[in-house]
Design a protein around this motif. Structure first.
Motif: not given
Length: 186
Positions: A23-27
């Motif tokens: 959800a935070n755009g991290r892989p």
């Protein structure tokens, strides 16, 4: 006449699709797949001494050579992350050398002589998706000087890249004959 193959391969490349993030755009490490990339170039070459074409110093004691090259690039990965990641193409290198005297020579090499014009197959990589990518031409100018009864060779050359804003790239090197069959290069 010569034949050669240059092949390189990198395995276990981590691959992650854009949708494989949290959800935070991290892989999301649990969704990492692995891929492999291969790049192979095959050469068929021919060279010959052609003698002299005049009295001008650079037209004496000349040699010419050509190399037909084929390129094959292939990417493979899990989960279809590298679909369309393969390409084939071909191009031509042309080389010239002149021995000014027994110690000094000058040369020129045109790498990737077929200029890609937007159509046709020569001078381009054609990807599996149908996209064509032009192969960059490189002009190399060089000289070599033998010294100390051929025990030491000093060489200089410069690469000039066509159709790009890349700066020219120079090289310098020496070769020292340590023994009859042993040479050191730097």
């Amino acid at each position: 006449i010569g034949f050669g193959v240059i092949s390189k391969r990198v395995e276990d490349i981590p691959l992650l699709a854009e949708s494989d993030t949290d959800a935070n755009g991290r892989p999301d490490a649990s969704k990492v797949a692995l891929g492999t990339y291969e790049d192979k170039t095959t050469y068929l070459s021919y060279g010959a001494d052609i003698g002299s074409l005049g009295e001008f110093v650079l037209l004496r004691n000349m040699s010419l050579g050509v190399s037909l090259k084929t390129f094959n690039k292939q990417g493979r990965g899990e989960n279809d992350l590298l679909d369309g990641a393969s390409a084939q193409g071909y191009d031509l290198d042309i080389g010239w050398r002149s021995h000014v005297n027994q110690d000094l020579s000058f040369g020129f090499n045109l790498k990737n002589a077929f200029a890609y014009t937007g159509s046709g197959a020569a001078g381009a990589l054609t990807w599996q998706t149908g996209v064509k990518e032009g192969i960059l031409g490189v002009y190399t100018f060089g000289t070599a000087l033998k010294m100390y009864d051929d025990q030491l060779i000093v060489a200089l050359d410069v690469d000039v890249f066509e159709r790009t804003l890349r700066p020219s790239l120079g090289h310098a090197g020496v070769e020292w004959a340590v023994g009859k069959n042993l040479f050191l290069r730097a």
